[in-house]
Structure formats: structure tokens, C-alpha cells
Design a protein around this motif. Sequence first.
Motif, PDB file in Angstrom:
ATOM      1  N   ARG A 138      36.395  36.515  44.490  1.00  0.00           N
ATOM      2  CA  ARG A 138      35.492  37.564  44.384  1.00  0.00           C
ATOM      3  C   ARG A 138      34.640  37.518  43.557  1.00  0.00           C
ATOM      4  O   ARG A 138      33.313  36.913  44.342  1.00  0.00           O
ATOM      5  N   THR A 148      27.436  42.996  50.724  1.00  0.00           N
ATOM      6  CA  THR A 148      27.744  43.874  50.428  1.00  0.00           C
ATOM      7  C   THR A 148      27.086  44.055  48.964  1.00  0.00           C
ATOM      8  O   THR A 148      26.913  43.466  47.937  1.00  0.00           O
ATOM      9  N   ILE A 161      38.989  47.454  46.650  1.00  0.00           N
ATOM     10  CA  ILE A 161      39.671  46.488  47.262  1.00  0.00           C
ATOM     11  C   ILE A 161      40.716  47.151  48.161  1.00  0.00           C
ATOM     12  O   ILE A 161      40.521  47.844  49.148  1.00  0.00           O
ATOM     13  N   GLU A 164      38.585  50.282  50.216  1.00  0.00           N
ATOM     14  CA  GLU A 164      38.349  49.745  51.352  1.00  0.00           C
ATOM     15  C   GLU A 164      38.861  49.042  51.962  1.00  0.00           C
ATOM     16  O   GLU A 164      39.451  48.882  52.706  1.00  0.00           O
ATOM     17  N   GLU A 165      40.235  48.195  51.956  1.00  0.00           N
ATOM     18  CA  GLU A 165      40.839  47.299  51.831  1.00  0.00           C
ATOM     19  C   GLU A 165      42.621  47.794  52.388  1.00  0.00           C
ATOM     20  O   GLU A 165      42.836  47.046  52.911  1.00  0.00           O
ATOM     21  N   ALA A 169      45.753  43.994  50.573  1.00  0.00           N
ATOM     22  CA  ALA A 169      44.241  43.213  50.055  1.00  0.00           C
ATOM     23  C   ALA A 169      44.482  42.470  48.796  1.00  0.00           C
ATOM     24  O   ALA A 169      44.598  41.134  49.193  1.00  0.00           O
ATOM     25  N   ARG A 172      46.387  38.949  49.723  1.00  0.00           N
ATOM     26  CA  ARG A 172      45.372  38.428  50.549  1.00  0.00           C
ATOM     27  C   ARG A 172      45.759  36.567  50.334  1.00  0.00           C
ATOM     28  O   ARG A 172      45.328  36.473  48.712  1.00  0.00           O
ATOM     29  N   GLN A 248      40.834  35.011  50.682  1.00  0.00           N
ATOM     30  CA  GLN A 248      40.367  35.672  49.267  1.00  0.00           C
ATOM     31  C   GLN A 248      39.075  36.347  49.806  1.00  0.00           C
ATOM     32  O   GLN A 248      38.687  36.387  48.532  1.00  0.00           O
ATOM     33  N   ARG A 250      35.805  38.152  50.647  1.00  0.00           N
ATOM     34  CA  ARG A 250      35.479  39.307  51.030  1.00  0.00           C
ATOM     35  C   ARG A 250      34.992  39.725  52.116  1.00  0.00           C
ATOM     36  O   ARG A 250      34.335  39.007  52.713  1.00  0.00           O
ATOM     37  N   PRO A 251      36.099  40.471  52.532  1.00  0.00           N
ATOM     38  CA  PRO A 251      35.436  40.640  54.177  1.00  0.00           C
ATOM     39  C   PRO A 251      33.571  41.239  54.048  1.00  0.00           C
ATOM     40  O   PRO A 251      33.790  41.545  53.080  1.00  0.00           O
ATOM     41  N   GLY A 255      33.691  45.282  57.670  1.00  0.00           N
ATOM     42  CA  GLY A 255      35.383  45.474  57.434  1.00  0.00           C
ATOM     43  C   GLY A 255      36.504  44.369  57.609  1.00  0.00           C
ATOM     44  O   GLY A 255      37.239  44.485  57.067  1.00  0.00           O
ATOM     45  N   PRO A 257      37.559  40.917  57.408  1.00  0.00           N
ATOM     46  CA  PRO A 257      38.260  39.166  57.431  1.00  0.00           C
ATOM     47  C   PRO A 257      37.953  38.071  57.809  1.00  0.00           C
ATOM     48  O   PRO A 257      37.987  38.058  59.415  1.00  0.00           O
TER      49      PRO A 257
END
Length: 314
Positions: A138, A148, A161, A164-165, A169, A172, A248, A250-251, A255, A257
Motif C-alpha cells: 500500500r 485517499t 487499516i 477502517e477495515e 484486512a 488480505r 492488497q 487499498r480500497p 471503502g 476493495p
Amino acid sequence: MSTEAPKRDQWQWENATAGAAAGFATVAVMHPLDVVRTRFQVNDGRVSHLPIYKNTAHAVFAIARSEGLRGLYAGFLPGVLGSTISWGLYFFFYDRAKQRYARNREEKLSPGLHLASAAEAGALVSFFTNPVWLVKTRLQLQTPLHQTRPYSGVYDAFRTIMREEGFSALYRGIVPGLFLVSHGAIQFTAYEELRKVIVDFKSKGSTVHNQNPDKLLNSVDYAVLGATSKLAAVLLTYPFQVIRARLQQRPSGDGVPRYMDTLHVVKETARFEGIRGFYKGITANLLKNAPASSITFIVYENVLKLLKPARRND
């Protein structure tokens, strides 16, 4: 009382130390090509925050011009951390597995047992290091075009991470990561078998019988062995690296993916890009990994040689 157990444990830690030193040296030298490879891997033509690069050389110069040295070394800290931990643990677990499979120190392991040892070590390392590789990926994908809020560093990336996830995550890409265990298995099996060939060849020409195999090999031999074994592993397992890198990412701001799971990556890549999509960035990968593997094994074998006399003197 037997001293066999302490000596064996010390030998394993020597392998871990040599592996960690090798990993650090490799990343320090080759990291810019790792950044280029990652950006090529995830660029499916539909990602707006990634610049378009014509080839590896163009990518290196474009990143250097627009992002400077920080761009070329994006994700360097988790890269060093992950590689150092990975190689240290890999050689440690690999040596433990080989010792467990061997009936005695003199018996040579079969290719199948070398493969099993490498696969076992790779699977264990994957679970330890996947979060580090996710953060590295990332950070490498953050560009001036990114929409973002960028991560300010490794700690901020982990914290963001998790917030937010969620914890999941961090894992992943673990499925293709486990498939990539075959990469290490192929590499180490090829390395061990080629090493035997070179040692046997040099032994025949040596005037000293029963000479220690370590004394027959030099840094050039280790470089050739490392590069050759790595080339075989890369060609056979590269698609798993592309799949993992794409998972991997970032969304986006909503949010969601870009890819949901491994099967989704395979279907979408095959549909829109064909077989070429699974080999994006392979030029940068080969330019990075062939010499990088040579550096790794040169450092590993020579550090191990330095540590062995210390073990004998204890």
C-alpha cells in the motif's frame, strides 16, 4: 551429559542470523525495482491513481522525476522489516525441518524432503509476515494521483487499516501468499540440487579428498546458484504475486476493495487482460530478483561461514 541439543539450537540460530542479514542486504540494494514491479502488477488499466509507465526504465525515471528518492523507496521500512524477518525465519524453519527429516547428519536429503522442508518453512513465514507485506504494498502504491488520504508511515498505515477495515484486512492476500510457498520450495530445492552438482564436480577436480563442501564453493558459485534457482521459481509462480498485489490494494474512498477475493482477481484479470495480465511487471521482477537472490545467498553463505568457527570455539 550430551551437548548435542545446545549445539543444534545454536546452529539453527546461526542460520536465522545469516538469513536476516541476507534479507536486509537484498532489500537495501534492490528496493526501487520492487516499487516498479508492484505498480505494474496492480495496473489493470482501470486504476485512476496510478501513472502509466511504458517500461521498467521509464517507470524508474518517471518515479524519480515526479516523486524523488522517497518515491523510489516507498515502503522501504516494511520491506526491510518483512524481508529481514522472512529470511531469518525461513532459514531457521527450513534448517529445523531438514534436521527433523534427516536420520543423521551424514545422510543427504532427497529432493522431495528438501521440497517439504522449504514448503513447511514458507507456510509458517507467510502467517508471520502477511501484514507487513500488505502495508509495504500500500505504501508503494501511494502516488501524487492518489485520492485517499495517504498513510504517513508504517505505524499510521497499520492503525488506519485496523480502524477502517478491521484486523482481517491485514491478511488480505494470504491465500495467494500460501500458494507462493511453492516459490520458496522450488527455489530452495533447485538451489540444493544445483549446489550438489557443483560440489560433486569440484570434488572430482580437487586434490584433497573428503574436503569440506563449504571450502569448495566461492561467492561466484553462490551468485550463480542464487540467480538460477530464483529464475526457475519466478517463472513458475509469478501469477500468484500479481494476484496477491491486486488483493492488497487499498480500497477506494467508498471503502469497497477493487477485488473481493482470489477467484475474483483471476476471473477479472483473465477476462480483461488475458494471460499477459498475470505477468505484468515480470521484467522489473526478474531484474530485481535474479541479482537480489545472488546477493542473498552470497551474504547468507558467507555470514554462515563466519559464524561456524565461533560455534566450534564454544
